[in-house]
Design an enzyme around this catalytic site. Structure first.
Site, PDB file in Angstrom:
ATOM      1  N   GLY A 161       0.482  -1.258  -0.045  1.00 45.66           N
ATOM      2  CA  GLY A 161      -0.022   0.075   0.141  1.00 45.66           C
ATOM      3  C   GLY A 161       0.647   1.162   0.381  1.00 45.66           C
ATOM      4  CB  CYS A 175     -25.425 -10.431 -17.346  1.00 38.90           C
ATOM      5  SG  CYS A 175     -24.673 -10.216 -19.501  1.00 38.90           S
ATOM      6  CB  CYS A 190     -23.675 -14.523 -19.537  1.00 40.06           C
ATOM      7  SG  CYS A 190     -23.478 -13.362 -18.805  1.00 40.06           S
ATOM      8  CB  CYS A 205     -20.655  -9.317 -18.106  1.00 38.45           C
ATOM      9  SG  CYS A 205     -21.622 -10.302 -17.771  1.00 38.45           S
ATOM     10  CB  CYS A 214     -20.235 -12.010 -20.757  1.00 39.02           C
ATOM     11  SG  CYS A 214     -22.203 -11.473 -21.351  1.00 39.02           S
TER      12      CYS A 214
END
Lengths: 256, 293
Positions: free
Chosen positions: B29, B237, B240, B262, B268
C-alpha cells in the site's frame, strides 16, 4: 496549583534577526493570557513556537499531559505533538480560511477533528457537529453549507467550533477578531468569553487590539522588538502602565 | 526480430522499476516513487501500467489487457498490440490462460490464481489528494498514519447524498496500515482485492508504484452506521444471465430501451459458450427461430 503550561527561555531567531528572545511565563488552568504589541514585535512568532508550528532555537515549553506529567513539547516526537494539536490544543487563526477546509461542509469541518481521533459513527459525529454549530450560534440548517457561503464572522465562529469540538484544554488564538467589523467583533468576544468560562479553558490570545484583552484576558504580556517589556494583571497593566512603550500603546488607543 | 529491446524499455530502466515493485510488495500500500519514462502514448492512457507490465514480462508470459473489463476497446487493443510488437509475447483474451493481466478500471470476474499478476493503470495514486493538495502534507499524513481526512470525504458523501456515494476509487486500508487508492475500479471489485494473485499498481504521470502481495488484508473504509457495500446494478446480464457480475448499462435506442451486460467480456463470452442465456439474448434467439420457421 501546578501550571498547565510552563514556558522557559524561549528564543527564536530568523538569521541574525530576533523573532523573540528569552520569554518566560507560566499559564495556569482556566487562565487567559493576552500578548499585545505592535506588528513585528514577535508575538505571532512566540505563539507559533508555543503551538509547535515553529521550532525555537532555545528554551522549553512544558505542557501538563492528561496523566499529570510535564512534557517538553519542543523536543517531543512529531506524532505526539500532532496528536496534542488535535486533541488537547486548539489553534484559532486570524484568517478563518487558514483554519478551515473551504471545500468541505460546515459539519465536515467540525467533524474532522472527531474523525481524526477515531470517531467512526456518522450519526454521532453529525449530532456533535450540529450541537457545536448551535453553541457558536450557527443555525443547524447551515450544517451542509460550505464555509465559502458564510460571512466572515460566521467563518470565524465555525473555526472556533471546529477547534473546540474535541474539548481541548489549551487554545492558541492569533488575532481572532482581526478583519471583523466592530459589532461582529463584540458578538464573537461575548461568545469566546462565554465558552472560555464555561469550559474552563486556558487560552493564549495574541492581538494588537487592547479592547480584546481587556475583555478576555486575566493577565497581559507586552512585547516589543522580540522582548517582553511588561507583564501583569490586565487591568493593572492597562490602567497603570509602567514601561514607556506600554504607556505609548495605551495612550494610542482612540477614545470615542 | 523487432528493433526494440524486449518489451520496449531498456534493461536498466526495467531493473529500476523492478526495484520499486519489490519495495512496494515489501510495504503493501505504500507509494514508491520511481523515475517514470516517456512512453509512446499520452499520459492517462496507461503509461504507468505499461511500464510495470514491461518490467514484469518474460518471453514465456501470456498477456491479457482489459479496459473497463473489455478486451476489445481502444486502450486494451492498442496496449496488447504494443507488447505483441515490442516483446513478441503471446496474448490472450481468456482470463484463465493469462499469466499477466494489465487492467484499467476492473478486476476480472474469474478468481485469479497464485501464478498470475494483475497490473493496474492508476491515474491519481494519492487517495488524500482531493482534500489535501500539498504532497508534503499527504506524505506526512501517510507516515504518521493520520487518516481522519479520508473519513471527512465519506462524511461529505453521506451529508450530501444520504449514503456513501463514492462508487469507484473507493479508499481501502491495507494490512491495517496504509490507506490506498485502488485505482478507479468500481467498489463492487473492492472485496476481490484480497486475492491469490500479485497486484501491482503503476501511475506514470505521478511517478508512483505500489503493490499488494497475495492474500493481503484489504479493508474498505466506512462508518459504523453506514457500512461498506459492494454495489452493482440490480439486474442480471441480458446476454449471459449472470447475476454475480458487474454490469454495464447500454442505451439501445432513443425511446428508453436499455440492456445490462457484463463489463467483463471474457466472462460473458465464456458463460454464453457454456449455454447460459440472458433475457434479451433469449428473446432475440426466439425471434430468430420464428423467422426461420
Amino acid at each position: 496549583m501546578t501550571p498547565l503550561l510552563k514556558v522557559e527561555n524561549i528564543s527564536k531567531f530568523y538569521g541574525h534577526r530576533i523573532g523573540c528572545k528569552d520569554v518566560n511565563f507560566d499559564l495556569y488552568p482556566g487562565e487567559v493570557m493576552g500578548i499585545v504589541g505592535e506588528s513585528g514585535s514577535g508575538k505571532s512568532t512566540l505563539l507559533n513556537c508555543l503551538a509547535g508550528h515553529l521550532n525555537p532555537e532555545t528554551g522549553e515549553v512544558l505542557f501538563e499531559m492528561r496523566d499529570g506529567a510535564m512534557r517538553d513539547t519542543v523536543t517531543m516526537s512529531e506524532p505526539e505533538r500532532r496528536m496534542l494539536s488535535r486533541t488537547d490544543w486548539a489553534f484559532v487563526h486570524q484568517h478563518a480560511r487558514d483554519g478551515l477546509r473551504m471545500n468541505v461542509s460546515a459539519g465536515g469541518n467540525v467533524g474532522e477533528r472527531l474523525m481524526a481521533v477515531g470517531a467512526r459513527h456518522y450519526g454521532n459525529i453529525r449530532e456533535n457537529a450540529i450541537d457545536w454549530l448551535g453553541r457558536v450560534e450557527i443555525s443547524d440548517t447551515r450544517v451542509d453549507d460550505r464555509p465559502s457561503q458564510f460571512s466572515g464572522g460566521m467563518q470565524q465562529r465555525l473555526q472556533i467550533a471546529r477547534n473546540l469540538v474535541t474539548g481541548p484544554r489549551l487554545v492558541f488564538m492569533d488575532e481572532p477578531t482581526g478583519g471583523l467589523d466592530v459589532s461582529v467583533q463584540a458578538r464573537l468576544l461575548d461568545l469566546l468569553r462565554g465558552l472560555v468560562r464555561e469550559m474552563g479553558l486556558s487560552a493564549i490570545i495574541v492581538t494588537h487590539d487592547l479592547a480584546v484583552v481587556r475583555l478576555l484576558a486575566d493577565r497581559l504580556m507586552v512585547m516589543k522588538d522580540g522582548h517582553v517589556v511588561e507583564t501583569g494583571l490586565t487591568d493593572q497593566v492597562l490602567d497603570d502602565p509602567q514601561h514607556a512603550y506600554t504607556q505609548l500603546l495605551v495612550s494610542s488607543v482612540l477614545q470615542v | 526480430m523487432s528493433d526494440y529491446n524486449f518489451a520496449y524499455l531498456d534493461e536498466q530502466t526495467k531493473r529500476m522499476i523492478r526495484r520499486a515493485i519489490l519495495k512496494g510488495l515489501a510495504i503493501p500500500g505504500y507509494q514508491v516513487p520511481f523515475a517514470s519514462r516517456e512512453m509512446p502514448m499520452p499520459y492517462g492512457w496507461g503509461t504507468g501500467g505499461v511500464q510495470v507490465s514491461a518490467a514484469t514480462l518474460t518471453p514465456a508470459d501470456t498477456l491479457k489487457v482489459i479496459d473497463q473489463g473489455a478486451d476489445d476497446t481502444t486502450n486494451a487493443v492498442s496496449i496488447r498490440k504494443f507488447f505483441e510488437k515490442t516483446a513478441g509475447v503471446a496474448t490472450t483474451e481468456e482470463t484463465g490462460a493469462a499469466s499477466i493481466i494489465q487492467t484499467r478500471h476492473r478486476i476480472p470476474e474469474e478468481d485469479l490464481r497464485e501464478d498470475q499478476i494483475l497490473v493496474y493503470q492508476v491515474p491519481i495514486p494519492e487517495p488524500l489528494r482531493f482534500l489535501e493538495p500539498s504532497e508534503i502534507e499527504t506524505r506526512k499524513m501517510h507516515s504518521l498514519e493520520e487518516y481522519g481526512l479520508m473519513h471527512v470525504k465519506l462524511y461529505e458523501d453521506i451529508a450530501k447524498h444520504g449514503a456513501i456515494a463514492t462508487s469507484y476509487a473507493y479508499p481501502v486500508k491495507v494490512e491495517g496500515r496504509y490507506v490506498m487508492d485502488p485505482s478507479p475500479i468500481p467498489k463492487f471489485d473492492n472485496p476481490k482485492m484480497e486475492m491469490a494473485a500479485i497486484q501491482l499498481f503503476g501511475a506514470g504521470r505521478e511517478q508512483r508504484i505500489y503493490a499488494l502481495p497475495p492474500y493481503c488484508k484489504v479493508v474498505s473504509l466506512d462508518f459504523e452506521d453506514f457500512p461498506f457495500e459492494a454495489s452493482k446494478a440490480d439486474h442480471a446480464c441480458d446476454m449471459c444471465g449472470a447475476t454475480d457480475s458487474y454490469l454495464d448499462e447500454v442505451i439501445m435506442d432513443d425511446s428508453g430501451g436499455r440492456m445490462f451486460v457484463c463489463s467483463d467480456t471474457d466472462y460473458c463470452t465464456g458463460r454464453r459458450q457454456a449455454g447460459h442465456m440472458g433475457a434479451q439474448a433469449a428473446a432475440a434467439s426466439a425471434a430468430l427461430e420464428e423467422t426461420a420457421v
